[in-house]
Design a protein around this motif. Structure first.
Motif, mmCIF file in Angstrom:
data_model
loop_
_atom_site.group_PDB
_atom_site.id
_atom_site.type_symbol
_atom_site.label_atom_id
_atom_site.label_comp_id
_atom_site.label_asym_id
_atom_site.label_seq_id
_atom_site.Cartn_x
_atom_site.Cartn_y
_atom_site.Cartn_z
ATOM 1 N N MET A 51 -20.335 -29.461 17.199
ATOM 2 C CA MET A 51 -20.624 -30.852 17.491
ATOM 3 C C MET A 51 -19.324 -31.657 17.415
ATOM 4 S SD MET A 51 -24.282 -31.822 15.767
ATOM 5 C CE MET A 51 -23.865 -31.424 14.119
ATOM 6 N N PRO A 52 -19.139 -32.549 18.341
ATOM 7 C CA PRO A 52 -17.917 -33.363 18.325
ATOM 8 C C PRO A 52 -17.991 -34.504 17.313
ATOM 9 C CG PRO A 52 -19.165 -33.743 20.340
ATOM 10 C CD PRO A 52 -19.889 -32.692 19.561
ATOM 11 N N ILE A 53 -16.819 -34.965 16.922
ATOM 12 C CA ILE A 53 -16.695 -36.116 16.034
ATOM 13 C C ILE A 53 -16.301 -37.306 16.886
ATOM 14 C CG2 ILE A 53 -15.462 -37.122 14.085
ATOM 15 C CD1 ILE A 53 -14.990 -34.259 13.089
ATOM 16 N N TYR A 54 -17.059 -38.394 16.788
ATOM 17 C CA TYR A 54 -16.794 -39.603 17.553
ATOM 18 C C TYR A 54 -16.310 -40.698 16.619
ATOM 19 C CZ TYR A 54 -19.392 -37.340 21.289
ATOM 20 O OH TYR A 54 -19.813 -36.472 22.249
ATOM 21 N N ALA A 55 -15.426 -41.547 17.123
ATOM 22 C CA ALA A 55 -14.907 -42.683 16.366
ATOM 23 C C ALA A 55 -15.599 -43.945 16.866
ATOM 24 C CB ALA A 55 -13.405 -42.793 16.544
ATOM 25 N N PHE A 56 -15.993 -44.790 15.928
ATOM 26 C CA PHE A 56 -16.674 -46.043 16.249
ATOM 27 C C PHE A 56 -15.968 -47.188 15.538
ATOM 28 C CE2 PHE A 56 -19.870 -42.720 16.576
ATOM 29 C CZ PHE A 56 -20.413 -42.977 17.811
ATOM 30 N N GLU A 57 -16.149 -48.392 16.073
ATOM 31 C CA GLU A 57 -15.592 -49.588 15.450
ATOM 32 C C GLU A 57 -16.574 -50.739 15.643
ATOM 33 O OE1 GLU A 57 -11.432 -52.060 15.290
ATOM 34 O OE2 GLU A 57 -12.004 -51.121 17.175
ATOM 35 N N CYS A 58 -16.719 -51.540 14.597
ATOM 36 C CA CYS A 58 -17.577 -52.712 14.653
ATOM 37 C C CYS A 58 -16.767 -53.884 15.205
ATOM 38 C CB CYS A 58 -18.118 -53.045 13.261
ATOM 39 S SG CYS A 58 -19.142 -54.539 13.228
ATOM 40 N N ALA A 59 -17.283 -54.536 16.230
ATOM 41 C CA ALA A 59 -16.591 -55.678 16.823
ATOM 42 C C ALA A 59 -16.687 -56.905 15.924
ATOM 43 C CB ALA A 59 -17.170 -55.985 18.196
ATOM 44 N N ALA A 60 -17.693 -56.973 15.046
ATOM 45 C CA ALA A 60 -17.882 -58.140 14.186
ATOM 46 C C ALA A 60 -16.921 -58.141 12.994
ATOM 47 C CB ALA A 60 -19.322 -58.192 13.691
ATOM 48 N N CYS A 61 -16.852 -57.009 12.268
ATOM 49 C CA CYS A 61 -16.034 -56.987 11.048
ATOM 50 C C CYS A 61 -14.787 -56.115 11.159
ATOM 51 C CB CYS A 61 -16.871 -56.533 9.853
ATOM 52 S SG CYS A 61 -17.386 -54.806 9.912
ATOM 53 N N GLY A 62 -14.677 -55.304 12.218
ATOM 54 C CA GLY A 62 -13.505 -54.450 12.399
ATOM 55 C C GLY A 62 -13.565 -53.136 11.643
ATOM 56 N N HIS A 63 -14.696 -52.845 10.998
ATOM 57 C CA HIS A 63 -14.854 -51.593 10.255
ATOM 58 C C HIS A 63 -14.826 -50.412 11.221
ATOM 59 C CE1 HIS A 63 -16.224 -48.741 7.260
ATOM 60 N NE2 HIS A 63 -17.255 -48.410 8.029
ATOM 61 N N ALA A 64 -13.972 -49.421 10.943
ATOM 62 C CA ALA A 64 -13.876 -48.216 11.774
ATOM 63 C C ALA A 64 -14.443 -47.039 10.989
ATOM 64 C CB ALA A 64 -12.443 -47.950 12.159
ATOM 65 N N PHE A 65 -15.208 -46.192 11.671
ATOM 66 C CA PHE A 65 -15.786 -45.018 11.026
ATOM 67 C C PHE A 65 -15.971 -43.909 12.044
ATOM 68 C CE2 PHE A 65 -19.234 -47.670 12.471
ATOM 69 C CZ PHE A 65 -20.207 -46.806 12.942
ATOM 70 N N ASP A 66 -16.076 -42.683 11.548
ATOM 71 C CA ASP A 66 -16.294 -41.504 12.374
ATOM 72 C C ASP A 66 -17.708 -40.992 12.134
ATOM 73 O OD1 ASP A 66 -13.653 -41.639 13.207
ATOM 74 O OD2 ASP A 66 -12.965 -40.189 11.718
ATOM 75 N N ARG A 67 -18.225 -40.307 13.152
ATOM 76 C CA ARG A 67 -19.571 -39.758 13.016
ATOM 77 C C ARG A 67 -19.639 -38.431 13.758
ATOM 78 N NH1 ARG A 67 -25.172 -42.730 14.824
ATOM 79 N NH2 ARG A 67 -26.499 -40.927 14.525
ATOM 80 N N LEU A 68 -20.157 -37.414 13.085
ATOM 81 C CA LEU A 68 -20.383 -36.102 13.677
ATOM 82 C C LEU A 68 -21.780 -36.121 14.281
ATOM 83 C CD1 LEU A 68 -19.413 -33.105 13.924
ATOM 84 C CD2 LEU A 68 -20.671 -32.679 11.823
ATOM 85 N N GLN A 69 -21.864 -35.951 15.597
ATOM 86 C CA GLN A 69 -23.167 -36.004 16.253
ATOM 87 C C GLN A 69 -23.171 -35.145 17.503
ATOM 88 O OE1 GLN A 69 -23.497 -40.246 17.010
ATOM 89 N NE2 GLN A 69 -22.845 -39.976 19.126
ATOM 90 N N LYS A 70 -24.368 -34.800 17.949
ATOM 91 C CA LYS A 70 -24.531 -34.039 19.180
ATOM 92 C C LYS A 70 -24.210 -34.922 20.376
ATOM 93 C CE LYS A 70 -28.386 -31.263 17.477
ATOM 94 N NZ LYS A 70 -29.805 -30.952 17.698
ATOM 95 N N LEU A 71 -23.943 -34.300 21.507
ATOM 96 C CA LEU A 71 -23.718 -35.061 22.735
ATOM 97 C C LEU A 71 -24.949 -35.858 23.136
ATOM 98 C CD1 LEU A 71 -21.837 -32.385 24.846
ATOM 99 C CD2 LEU A 71 -20.879 -34.450 23.871
ATOM 100 N N SER A 72 -26.120 -35.312 22.849
ATOM 101 C CA SER A 72 -27.368 -35.959 23.245
ATOM 102 C C SER A 72 -27.819 -37.039 22.258
ATOM 103 C CB SER A 72 -28.470 -34.908 23.400
ATOM 104 O OG SER A 72 -28.658 -34.226 22.162
ATOM 105 N N ASP A 73 -27.210 -37.112 21.064
ATOM 106 C CA ASP A 73 -27.595 -38.133 20.083
ATOM 107 C C ASP A 73 -27.150 -39.514 20.547
ATOM 108 O OD1 ASP A 73 -28.676 -36.211 18.465
ATOM 109 O OD2 ASP A 73 -27.024 -36.195 17.019
ATOM 110 N N ALA A 74 -27.950 -40.509 20.208
ATOM 111 C CA ALA A 74 -27.605 -41.895 20.536
ATOM 112 C C ALA A 74 -26.517 -42.394 19.587
ATOM 113 C CB ALA A 74 -28.841 -42.776 20.415
ATOM 114 N N ASP A 75 -25.644 -43.243 20.100
ATOM 115 C CA ASP A 75 -24.600 -43.843 19.269
ATOM 116 C C ASP A 75 -25.234 -44.798 18.264
ATOM 117 O OD1 ASP A 75 -22.692 -42.467 20.674
ATOM 118 O OD2 ASP A 75 -22.088 -44.177 21.899
ATOM 119 N N PRO A 76 -24.602 -44.974 17.098
ATOM 120 C CA PRO A 76 -25.151 -45.924 16.128
ATOM 121 C C PRO A 76 -25.102 -47.345 16.680
ATOM 122 C CG PRO A 76 -22.987 -45.167 15.439
ATOM 123 C CD PRO A 76 -23.371 -44.355 16.625
ATOM 124 N N VAL A 77 -26.083 -48.129 16.318
ATOM 125 C CA VAL A 77 -26.176 -49.497 16.805
ATOM 126 C C VAL A 77 -25.652 -50.475 15.754
ATOM 127 C CG1 VAL A 77 -27.751 -51.285 17.635
ATOM 128 C CG2 VAL A 77 -28.129 -48.898 18.260
#
Length: 97
Positions: A1-27
């Motif tokens: 499973m790939p590791i994806y990087a995410f960032e919050c546009a409101a607070c600037g918090h950056a985090f990584d998440r291990l998820q399947k290609l078919s999984d929905a991105d965190p909201v």
């Protein structure tokens, strides 16, 4: 499973998440809870380097393994002197009457 990087546009918090290609991105952002999380474009975490690709996959034990990018350990071909070919003679244009 790939590791994806995410960032919050409101607070600037950056985090990584291990998820399947078919999984929905965190909201929602795990830090502030705002629904402004975006996936970041990142570089791969590996680099292919070295002398090239080796033809080792799907080989039988008796097959010769060789480097696909290089000469593969083959002996250099003997250089032959270039044979000079006689110049082709161009046909004369037809004479006008």
């Amino acid at each position: 499973m790939p590791i994806y990087a995410f960032e919050c546009a409101a607070c600037g918090h950056a985090f990584d998440r291990l998820q399947k290609l078919s999984d929905a991105d965190p909201v929602q952002c795990p830090a502030c809870g705002e629904p402004q999380v975006r996936r970041q474009v990142t570089a791969p975490q590996f680099r292919l380097s070295g002398g090239g690709w080796y033809e080792t996959d799907f080989k039988k034990d008796g097959d010769k393994k060789r480097n696909l990018a290089g000469d593969g350990g083959a002996k250099p071909a003997e250089s032959k002197p270039a044979e000079s070919k006689p110049a082709e003679k161009k046909a004369d244009p037809p004479a006008k009457a």
